[in-house]
Design a protein around this motif. Structure first.
Motif, PDB file in Angstrom:
ATOM      1  N   LYS A  78       0.830  -1.213   0.000  1.00  0.00           N
ATOM      2  CA  LYS A  78       0.000   0.000   0.000  1.00  0.00           C
ATOM      3  C   LYS A  78       0.862   1.259   0.000  1.00  0.00           C
ATOM      4  CE  LYS A  78      -4.156  -1.913   2.002  1.00  0.00           C
ATOM      5  NZ  LYS A  78      -5.167  -1.821   3.042  1.00  0.00           N
ATOM      6  N   ILE A  79       1.988   1.212   0.683  1.00  0.00           N
ATOM      7  CA  ILE A  79       2.892   2.365   0.681  1.00  0.00           C
ATOM      8  C   ILE A  79       3.432   2.596  -0.732  1.00  0.00           C
ATOM      9  CG2 ILE A  79       5.139   3.207   1.494  1.00  0.00           C
ATOM     10  CD1 ILE A  79       4.497   1.811   4.182  1.00  0.00           C
ATOM     11  N   ARG A  80       3.851   1.522  -1.405  1.00  0.00           N
ATOM     12  CA  ARG A  80       4.381   1.646  -2.761  1.00  0.00           C
ATOM     13  C   ARG A  80       3.337   2.192  -3.730  1.00  0.00           C
ATOM     14  NH1 ARG A  80       6.563  -3.443  -1.726  1.00  0.00           N
ATOM     15  NH2 ARG A  80       4.945  -4.392  -2.993  1.00  0.00           N
ATOM     16  N   HIS A  81       2.071   1.799  -3.525  1.00  0.00           N
ATOM     17  CA  HIS A  81       0.993   2.207  -4.431  1.00  0.00           C
ATOM     18  C   HIS A  81       0.268   3.455  -3.950  1.00  0.00           C
ATOM     19  CE1 HIS A  81       0.806  -1.573  -6.965  1.00  0.00           C
ATOM     20  NE2 HIS A  81       1.729  -1.829  -6.063  1.00  0.00           N
ATOM     21  N   ARG A  82       0.766   4.061  -2.890  1.00  0.00           N
ATOM     22  CA  ARG A  82       0.204   5.304  -2.328  1.00  0.00           C
ATOM     23  C   ARG A  82      -1.245   5.156  -1.928  1.00  0.00           C
ATOM     24  NH1 ARG A  82       2.707   9.376  -6.850  1.00  0.00           N
ATOM     25  NH2 ARG A  82       4.865   8.813  -6.504  1.00  0.00           N
ATOM     26  N   MET A  94       0.092   1.437   9.958  1.00  0.00           N
ATOM     27  CA  MET A  94       0.899   1.929   8.851  1.00  0.00           C
ATOM     28  C   MET A  94       1.776   3.097   9.302  1.00  0.00           C
ATOM     29  SD  MET A  94      -0.130   3.309   5.076  1.00  0.00           S
ATOM     30  CE  MET A  94      -0.355   1.735   4.278  1.00  0.00           C
ATOM     31  N   ARG A  95       1.233   3.967  10.142  1.00  0.00           N
ATOM     32  CA  ARG A  95       2.019   5.097  10.648  1.00  0.00           C
ATOM     33  C   ARG A  95       3.241   4.594  11.415  1.00  0.00           C
ATOM     34  NH1 ARG A  95       3.337   7.346  14.926  1.00  0.00           N
ATOM     35  NH2 ARG A  95       1.973   6.082  16.216  1.00  0.00           N
ATOM     36  N   ARG A  96       3.046   3.578  12.274  1.00  0.00           N
ATOM     37  CA  ARG A  96       4.177   3.014  13.024  1.00  0.00           C
ATOM     38  C   ARG A  96       5.193   2.364  12.086  1.00  0.00           C
ATOM     39  NH1 ARG A  96       0.012   1.169  16.678  1.00  0.00           N
ATOM     40  NH2 ARG A  96       0.201  -0.890  15.746  1.00  0.00           N
ATOM     41  N   LEU A  97       4.692   1.674  11.047  1.00  0.00           N
ATOM     42  CA  LEU A  97       5.589   1.033  10.076  1.00  0.00           C
ATOM     43  C   LEU A  97       6.396   2.077   9.312  1.00  0.00           C
ATOM     44  CD1 LEU A  97       6.575  -1.489   8.536  1.00  0.00           C
ATOM     45  CD2 LEU A  97       4.653  -1.149   6.987  1.00  0.00           C
ATOM     46  N   ARG A 159      14.268   6.740  -3.619  1.00  0.00           N
ATOM     47  CA  ARG A 159      12.880   6.485  -3.996  1.00  0.00           C
ATOM     48  C   ARG A 159      12.067   5.973  -2.815  1.00  0.00           C
ATOM     49  NH1 ARG A 159      11.507   1.924  -8.286  1.00  0.00           N
ATOM     50  NH2 ARG A 159       9.293   1.924  -7.950  1.00  0.00           N
ATOM     51  N   ALA A 160      12.636   5.046  -2.044  1.00  0.00           N
ATOM     52  CA  ALA A 160      11.940   4.503  -0.874  1.00  0.00           C
ATOM     53  C   ALA A 160      11.740   5.582   0.187  1.00  0.00           C
ATOM     54  CB  ALA A 160      12.720   3.324  -0.301  1.00  0.00           C
ATOM     55  N   MET A 161      12.758   6.394   0.424  1.00  0.00           N
ATOM     56  CA  MET A 161      12.621   7.446   1.434  1.00  0.00           C
ATOM     57  C   MET A 161      11.556   8.453   1.012  1.00  0.00           C
ATOM     58  SD  MET A 161      16.319   8.086   3.102  1.00  0.00           S
ATOM     59  CE  MET A 161      15.598   9.029   4.412  1.00  0.00           C
ATOM     60  N   ARG A 166       6.274  10.757   1.824  1.00  0.00           N
ATOM     61  CA  ARG A 166       4.980  11.137   1.266  1.00  0.00           C
ATOM     62  C   ARG A 166       3.841  10.455   2.031  1.00  0.00           C
ATOM     63  NH1 ARG A 166       5.209   9.027  -3.837  1.00  0.00           N
ATOM     64  NH2 ARG A 166       7.037  10.255  -4.078  1.00  0.00           N
ATOM     65  N   MET A 167       4.017   9.183   2.356  1.00  0.00           N
ATOM     66  CA  MET A 167       2.982   8.466   3.096  1.00  0.00           C
ATOM     67  C   MET A 167       2.857   9.008   4.513  1.00  0.00           C
ATOM     68  SD  MET A 167       0.542   6.379   3.106  1.00  0.00           S
ATOM     69  CE  MET A 167       0.683   5.519   1.562  1.00  0.00           C
ATOM     70  N   ARG A 168       3.968   9.380   5.143  1.00  0.00           N
ATOM     71  CA  ARG A 168       3.907   9.961   6.489  1.00  0.00           C
ATOM     72  C   ARG A 168       3.088  11.250   6.471  1.00  0.00           C
ATOM     73  NH1 ARG A 168       9.431  11.353   9.368  1.00  0.00           N
ATOM     74  NH2 ARG A 168       9.561  12.723   7.564  1.00  0.00           N
ATOM     75  N   GLU A 169       3.305  12.079   5.443  1.00  0.00           N
ATOM     76  CA  GLU A 169       2.548  13.324   5.341  1.00  0.00           C
ATOM     77  C   GLU A 169       1.065  13.048   5.080  1.00  0.00           C
ATOM     78  OE1 GLU A 169       3.545  16.374   6.065  1.00  0.00           O
ATOM     79  OE2 GLU A 169       5.420  15.397   6.642  1.00  0.00           O
TER      80      GLU A 169
END
Length: 175
Positions: A78-82, A94-97, A159-161, A166-169
């Motif tokens: 899900k992180i990779r696919h936003r 997900m936030r903790r991950l 790219r991963a960072m 982006r997901m954290r925001e």
């Protein structure tokens, strides 16, 4: 191809099979005069070490996020696919991950210049040995391969960072 990637994301056994087959193949290419049993034994040992390291890392991540390895694989997808989870519990997991993985990447970034320097020294050392012995082709190919590998590692890390930031925001905006 998607199903293969999904299986490799979720299954440690599938990853072990791929590592083992690649190990035997590399041994066969590099040590043609060796015994096939020795190739299999060395590949099995290297596979056991690699899978052991991956299992320990998955266990640590699972304890830090409060979920199992399959859940972590799904959240990483899900992180990779936003994709932002709709359930609050899954969002918190997900936030903790994301925080755990960003912390690890940032902490690992301190060692990145040393790793790149070591790879550069190895490549330059092999080029020097190749010039001294008169066989430059193989060391040159290895040096170019090492440079390409280091560039790929830097690109994938960036790219991963970026994806995790982006997901954290997005998770912060969602509440």
């Amino acid at each position: 191809m998607r199903t293969l990637k999904a299986v490799l994301d979720r299954s440690l056994t599938a990853q072990a099979v791929v590592v083992f087959v690649l190990g035997v193949g590399v041994h066969a290419l590099l040590r043609r005069d060796g015994n096939i049993v020795w190739w299999v034994v060395q590949s099995a040992l290297l596979t056991a070490v690699a899978i052991g390291i991956v299992a320990v890392q998955r266990g640590r991540t699972g304890r830090a996020t409060g979920t199992d390895p399959r859940g972590i694989a799904e959240l990483n997808r899900k992180i990779r696919h936003r994709e932002l989870p709709s359930e609050p519990e899954e969002r918190e997991t997900m936030r903790r991950l994301v925080e755990e993985q960003l912390r690890r990447m940032e902490r690992g970034g301190r060692w990145l210049p040393y790793w790149l320097g070591c790879m550069g020294l190895i490549a330059v050392g092999l080029l020097v040995l190749g010039v001294i012995t008169g066989s430059v082709a193989l060391p040159l190919v290895f040096g170019l391969g090492t440079a390409a590998f280091c560039c790929w590692v830097m690109w994938m890390r960036g790219r991963a960072m970026e994806s995790h930031r982006r997901m954290r925001e997005a998770l912060r905006e969602a509440g």
